[in-house]
Design a protein around this motif. Sequence first.
Motif, PDB file in Angstrom:
ATOM      1  N   ARG A 161      15.896  -9.797   9.398  1.00  0.00           N
ATOM      2  CA  ARG A 161      15.522 -10.912  10.601  1.00  0.00           C
ATOM      3  C   ARG A 161      14.176 -10.387  11.311  1.00  0.00           C
ATOM      4  NH1 ARG A 161      19.245 -14.227  14.562  1.00  0.00           N
ATOM      5  NH2 ARG A 161      17.491 -15.418  15.556  1.00  0.00           N
ATOM      6  N   ASP A 162      14.371  -9.050  11.428  1.00  0.00           N
ATOM      7  CA  ASP A 162      13.300  -8.474  12.123  1.00  0.00           C
ATOM      8  C   ASP A 162      11.894  -8.603  11.280  1.00  0.00           C
ATOM      9  OD1 ASP A 162      11.937  -6.925  14.174  1.00  0.00           O
ATOM     10  OD2 ASP A 162      11.836  -5.401  12.887  1.00  0.00           O
ATOM     11  N   ARG A 163      11.981  -8.260  10.140  1.00  0.00           N
ATOM     12  CA  ARG A 163      10.998  -8.244   9.115  1.00  0.00           C
ATOM     13  C   ARG A 163      10.422  -9.749   9.028  1.00  0.00           C
ATOM     14  NH1 ARG A 163      13.341  -7.143   4.379  1.00  0.00           N
ATOM     15  NH2 ARG A 163      14.424  -5.281   5.383  1.00  0.00           N
ATOM     16  N   GLU A 164      11.243 -10.712   8.899  1.00  0.00           N
ATOM     17  CA  GLU A 164      11.071 -12.058   8.863  1.00  0.00           C
ATOM     18  C   GLU A 164      10.241 -12.638  10.119  1.00  0.00           C
ATOM     19  OE1 GLU A 164      14.718 -13.897   8.018  1.00  0.00           O
ATOM     20  OE2 GLU A 164      14.530 -13.536   5.969  1.00  0.00           O
ATOM     21  N   LEU A 165      10.609 -12.051  10.993  1.00  0.00           N
ATOM     22  CA  LEU A 165       9.994 -12.520  12.328  1.00  0.00           C
ATOM     23  C   LEU A 165       8.503 -11.753  12.593  1.00  0.00           C
ATOM     24  CD1 LEU A 165      12.876 -12.294  15.044  1.00  0.00           C
ATOM     25  CD2 LEU A 165      11.850 -14.335  14.356  1.00  0.00           C
ATOM     26  N   THR A 166       8.453 -10.451  12.114  1.00  0.00           N
ATOM     27  CA  THR A 166       6.943  -9.967  12.077  1.00  0.00           C
ATOM     28  C   THR A 166       6.029 -10.786  11.298  1.00  0.00           C
ATOM     29  OG1 THR A 166       8.168  -7.863  12.318  1.00  0.00           O
ATOM     30  CG2 THR A 166       6.069  -7.766  11.731  1.00  0.00           C
ATOM     31  N   GLU A 167       6.753 -11.188  10.179  1.00  0.00           N
ATOM     32  CA  GLU A 167       5.741 -11.885   9.041  1.00  0.00           C
ATOM     33  C   GLU A 167       5.329 -13.339   9.570  1.00  0.00           C
ATOM     34  OE1 GLU A 167       7.712 -12.276   5.438  1.00  0.00           O
ATOM     35  OE2 GLU A 167       8.265 -10.229   5.145  1.00  0.00           O
ATOM     36  N   ILE A 168       6.196 -14.156  10.422  1.00  0.00           N
ATOM     37  CA  ILE A 168       6.041 -15.189  11.048  1.00  0.00           C
ATOM     38  C   ILE A 168       4.742 -14.966  12.097  1.00  0.00           C
ATOM     39  CG2 ILE A 168       6.731 -17.109  12.723  1.00  0.00           C
ATOM     40  CD1 ILE A 168       9.596 -16.731  11.246  1.00  0.00           C
ATOM     41  N   ALA A 169       5.115 -13.863  12.951  1.00  0.00           N
ATOM     42  CA  ALA A 169       4.241 -13.279  13.960  1.00  0.00           C
ATOM     43  C   ALA A 169       2.705 -13.179  13.186  1.00  0.00           C
ATOM     44  CB  ALA A 169       4.409 -12.184  14.838  1.00  0.00           C
ATOM     45  N   LYS A 170       2.582 -12.494  12.224  1.00  0.00           N
ATOM     46  CA  LYS A 170       1.412 -12.284  11.533  1.00  0.00           C
ATOM     47  C   LYS A 170       0.847 -13.494  10.786  1.00  0.00           C
ATOM     48  CE  LYS A 170      -0.597  -9.408   7.627  1.00  0.00           C
ATOM     49  NZ  LYS A 170      -1.415 -10.517   7.197  1.00  0.00           N
ATOM     50  N   SER A 171       1.572 -14.454  10.587  1.00  0.00           N
ATOM     51  CA  SER A 171       1.117 -15.760   9.905  1.00  0.00           C
ATOM     52  C   SER A 171       0.420 -16.545  11.205  1.00  0.00           C
ATOM     53  CB  SER A 171       2.325 -16.486   9.191  1.00  0.00           C
ATOM     54  OG  SER A 171       2.748 -15.708   8.034  1.00  0.00           O
ATOM     55  N   ILE A 172       1.296 -16.363  12.263  1.00  0.00           N
ATOM     56  CA  ILE A 172       0.629 -17.224  13.209  1.00  0.00           C
ATOM     57  C   ILE A 172      -0.752 -16.767  13.897  1.00  0.00           C
ATOM     58  CG2 ILE A 172       1.141 -17.755  15.804  1.00  0.00           C
ATOM     59  CD1 ILE A 172       4.032 -18.102  15.302  1.00  0.00           C
ATOM     60  N   ALA A 173      -0.910 -15.311  13.701  1.00  0.00           N
ATOM     61  CA  ALA A 173      -2.090 -14.774  13.997  1.00  0.00           C
ATOM     62  C   ALA A 173      -3.295 -15.078  13.091  1.00  0.00           C
ATOM     63  CB  ALA A 173      -1.893 -13.249  14.423  1.00  0.00           C
TER      64      ALA A 173
END
Length: 114
Positions: free
Chosen positions: A54-66
């Motif tokens: 879940r942490d990895r997925e949230l990090t990927e989402i944050a990177k996608s938003i950036a």
Amino acid sequence: MSAVDDDMEAAVSLCSCPCSTSWIVQIFSCFIGFQHLSQTSTLIEDVTPDLRMRDRELTEIAKSIADLAELFKDLSVLVIDQGTLLDSVEYNIEQTSVQVAEAVKELDIATRYV
């Protein structure tokens, strides 16, 4: 009383040895505590990979938003540049219209002299 307390009393009452009942209660309590600790440890081990994923997925989402924010900034720059270009084209068309109108006047004057 809780079910654990009932079980502890039952174990003590079944014991026919001359040992102290408090000693049996302490051992039983330690055993119950160890089982609870073992179950908690197993639960943590089961949940940990899920939390990491879940942490990895949230990090990927944050990177996608950036990345998306960066794309919008680039798009904004392009829109501003195109707006400037369109303003320039509009100005040139207006100037051409004015100059053509003046040219028509001059041609009218020139045709009178011919």
